[in-house]
Design a protein around this motif. Structure first.
Motif, PDB file in Angstrom:
ATOM      1  N   UNK A 130     -25.145 -32.372 -47.249  1.00 60.97           N
ATOM      2  CA  UNK A 130     -25.935 -33.778 -47.139  1.00 60.97           C
ATOM      3  C   UNK A 130     -25.728 -34.736 -47.922  1.00 60.97           C
ATOM      4  N   UNK A 131     -24.904 -34.786 -48.865  1.00 64.13           N
ATOM      5  CA  UNK A 131     -24.293 -35.629 -49.638  1.00 64.13           C
ATOM      6  C   UNK A 131     -23.091 -36.244 -49.020  1.00 64.13           C
ATOM      7  N   UNK A 132     -22.331 -35.451 -48.210  1.00 64.03           N
ATOM      8  CA  UNK A 132     -21.305 -35.920 -47.351  1.00 64.03           C
ATOM      9  C   UNK A 132     -21.834 -36.804 -46.163  1.00 64.03           C
ATOM     10  N   UNK A 133     -23.017 -36.235 -45.711  1.00 65.25           N
ATOM     11  CA  UNK A 133     -23.547 -36.894 -44.302  1.00 65.25           C
ATOM     12  C   UNK A 133     -23.967 -38.442 -45.106  1.00 65.25           C
ATOM     13  N   UNK A 134     -24.783 -38.362 -46.182  1.00 65.16           N
ATOM     14  CA  UNK A 134     -25.273 -39.583 -46.630  1.00 65.16           C
ATOM     15  C   UNK A 134     -24.035 -40.647 -46.914  1.00 65.16           C
ATOM     16  N   UNK A 135     -23.098 -40.209 -47.728  1.00 67.77           N
ATOM     17  CA  UNK A 135     -21.915 -40.938 -47.969  1.00 67.77           C
ATOM     18  C   UNK A 135     -21.332 -41.468 -46.711  1.00 67.77           C
ATOM     19  N   UNK A 136     -21.081 -40.744 -45.575  1.00 66.39           N
ATOM     20  CA  UNK A 136     -20.571 -40.940 -44.304  1.00 66.39           C
ATOM     21  C   UNK A 136     -21.631 -41.985 -43.587  1.00 66.39           C
ATOM     22  N   UNK A 137     -22.675 -41.703 -43.647  1.00 70.54           N
ATOM     23  CA  UNK A 137     -23.757 -42.747 -42.795  1.00 70.54           C
ATOM     24  C   UNK A 137     -23.724 -44.060 -43.573  1.00 70.54           C
ATOM     25  N   UNK A 138     -23.608 -44.074 -44.873  1.00 69.83           N
ATOM     26  CA  UNK A 138     -23.776 -45.341 -45.803  1.00 69.83           C
ATOM     27  C   UNK A 138     -22.439 -46.217 -45.422  1.00 69.83           C
ATOM     28  N   UNK A 139     -21.396 -45.399 -45.290  1.00 69.64           N
ATOM     29  CA  UNK A 139     -19.978 -46.257 -44.891  1.00 69.64           C
ATOM     30  C   UNK A 139     -20.104 -46.917 -43.648  1.00 69.64           C
ATOM     31  N   UNK A 140     -20.531 -45.835 -42.364  1.00 74.84           N
ATOM     32  CA  UNK A 140     -20.864 -46.603 -41.123  1.00 74.84           C
ATOM     33  C   UNK A 140     -21.501 -47.723 -41.203  1.00 74.84           C
ATOM     34  N   UNK A 141     -22.793 -47.777 -41.798  1.00 77.71           N
ATOM     35  CA  UNK A 141     -23.658 -48.775 -41.847  1.00 77.71           C
ATOM     36  C   UNK A 141     -23.113 -50.031 -42.607  1.00 77.71           C
ATOM     37  N   UNK A 202     -10.750 -49.028 -47.049  1.00 75.09           N
ATOM     38  CA  UNK A 202     -12.197 -48.996 -47.556  1.00 75.09           C
ATOM     39  C   UNK A 202     -13.063 -47.862 -46.851  1.00 75.09           C
ATOM     40  N   UNK A 203     -12.729 -47.451 -45.789  1.00 74.72           N
ATOM     41  CA  UNK A 203     -13.527 -46.537 -45.067  1.00 74.72           C
ATOM     42  C   UNK A 203     -13.238 -45.087 -45.438  1.00 74.72           C
ATOM     43  N   UNK A 204     -11.793 -44.621 -45.458  1.00 72.54           N
ATOM     44  CA  UNK A 204     -11.717 -43.122 -45.562  1.00 72.54           C
ATOM     45  C   UNK A 204     -12.430 -42.565 -46.728  1.00 72.54           C
ATOM     46  N   UNK A 205     -12.826 -43.117 -47.900  1.00 73.17           N
ATOM     47  CA  UNK A 205     -13.414 -42.335 -49.306  1.00 73.17           C
ATOM     48  C   UNK A 205     -14.999 -42.221 -48.427  1.00 73.17           C
ATOM     49  N   UNK A 206     -15.644 -42.829 -47.628  1.00 73.59           N
ATOM     50  CA  UNK A 206     -16.904 -42.635 -47.096  1.00 73.59           C
ATOM     51  C   UNK A 206     -16.741 -41.320 -46.163  1.00 73.59           C
ATOM     52  N   UNK A 207     -15.452 -41.521 -45.418  1.00 72.07           N
ATOM     53  CA  UNK A 207     -15.333 -40.344 -44.329  1.00 72.07           C
ATOM     54  C   UNK A 207     -15.149 -39.004 -45.201  1.00 72.07           C
ATOM     55  N   UNK A 208     -14.879 -39.122 -46.330  1.00 69.47           N
ATOM     56  CA  UNK A 208     -14.395 -37.997 -47.237  1.00 69.47           C
ATOM     57  C   UNK A 208     -15.950 -37.443 -47.875  1.00 69.47           C
ATOM     58  N   UNK A 209     -16.721 -38.310 -47.878  1.00 62.86           N
ATOM     59  CA  UNK A 209     -18.024 -38.009 -48.806  1.00 62.86           C
ATOM     60  C   UNK A 209     -18.204 -38.657 -49.916  1.00 62.86           C
ATOM     61  N   UNK A 210     -17.245 -39.401 -50.148  1.00 64.03           N
ATOM     62  CA  UNK A 210     -17.015 -40.364 -51.494  1.00 64.03           C
ATOM     63  C   UNK A 210     -17.568 -41.659 -51.438  1.00 64.03           C
ATOM     64  N   UNK A 211     -18.111 -42.125 -52.389  1.00 66.40           N
ATOM     65  CA  UNK A 211     -18.777 -43.614 -52.618  1.00 66.40           C
ATOM     66  C   UNK A 211     -17.943 -44.163 -53.636  1.00 66.40           C
TER      67      UNK A 211
END
Length: 240
Positions: A130-141, A202-211
């Motif tokens: 769920x951390x990966x999902x949250x980071x990914x969606x933060x990146x999408x937003x 800037x987006x690949x870290x979010x894609x991988x679950x990193x902020x």
């Protein structure tokens, strides 16, 4: 706050008209097809790889959604001749821009919320971080916010919605392709172009679950600069 009143009115306009639902339906359908064909399809994958694939394709659809949503924000007012009414009202230009942007961002957030079932499908046969999902969606937003702000600027420049979509797409593609310029230029220009890249840097870290703070700051800065530019365009037109 006047900007919130404008945002509520604009968001209600999206939800009352068929165009808003058509945008949601088409992008959700195509995103779902890509998720099924490329993220879930093929050889067996780990859950993290499926999620990464989902956010990879969803980032592109988020940019497209931002262009489609933003093209009507200000260009429609000029196209229908209602912009002078906004100028005549006791509302500052920055409130107009911010209100319309917030409405578009709320609509974009609704689209992202409706995609949540896709990563949750991974729970059927695997485990989801769920951390990966949250980071990914933060990146999408954040990516959607920056793209929507650029689209708002394009909408402020254009006389109609078609031109607004073209202007926005050109500017966003230019920002995305900055990473290519970074590869063929020498320092310090390569570092500058790399830092300006909307997606690759800037987006690949979010894609991988990193902020990373630098990536969050980048998207917020792009959002602010684009909205500031849109406000200046409205101010310049007010005094013509």
């Amino acid at each position: 706050m006047k900007a919130l009143l404008i945002a509520r009115r604009e968001l209600a306009g999206y939800l009352r008209t068929l165009s808003g639902y058509v945008i949601l339906a088409i992008i959700l359908a195509v995103n779902g097809l890509f998720f099924n064909a490329y993220a879930l399809g093929g050889a067996s994958k780990r859950s993290a790889e499926v999620l990464s694939g989902f956010f990879y394709y969803s980032s592109g659809f988020t940019i497209v959604a931002a262009i489609l949503v933003s093209m009507r924000l200000l260009a429609e007012e000029r196209q229908t001749g209602t912009l002078p009414l906004l100028y005549a009202s006791p509302v500052r230009d920055r409130d107009i821009v911010l209100g319309k942007f917030l409405a578009g961002l709320a609509f974009l957030a609704l689209y992202l919320l409706l995609t949540l079932y896709m990563p949750l499908l991974v729970l059927v046969n695997g485990k989801v971080s769920f951390g990966h999902v949250a980071a990914g969606y933060l990146g999408l937003l954040l990516l959607g916010s920056a793209s929507l702000a650029v689209g708002t600027f394009g909408s402020a420049l254009a006389k109609n919605q078609l031109l607004a979509a073209i202007f926005s797409a050109v500017m966003l593609v230019a920002l995305i392709l900055c990473w290519l310029l970074a590869r063929i230029t020498e320092q310090p220009l390569s570092d500058v172009f790399s830092a300006m890249s909307l997606w690759n840097q800037h987006f690949p870290p979010f894609q991988a679950g990193l902020i990373h703070v630098r990536d969050v700051v980048y998207y917020l800065v792009v959002t602010y600069v684009a909205l500031f530019a849109a406000t200046r365009v409205l101010e310049a037109r007010r005094w013509r």
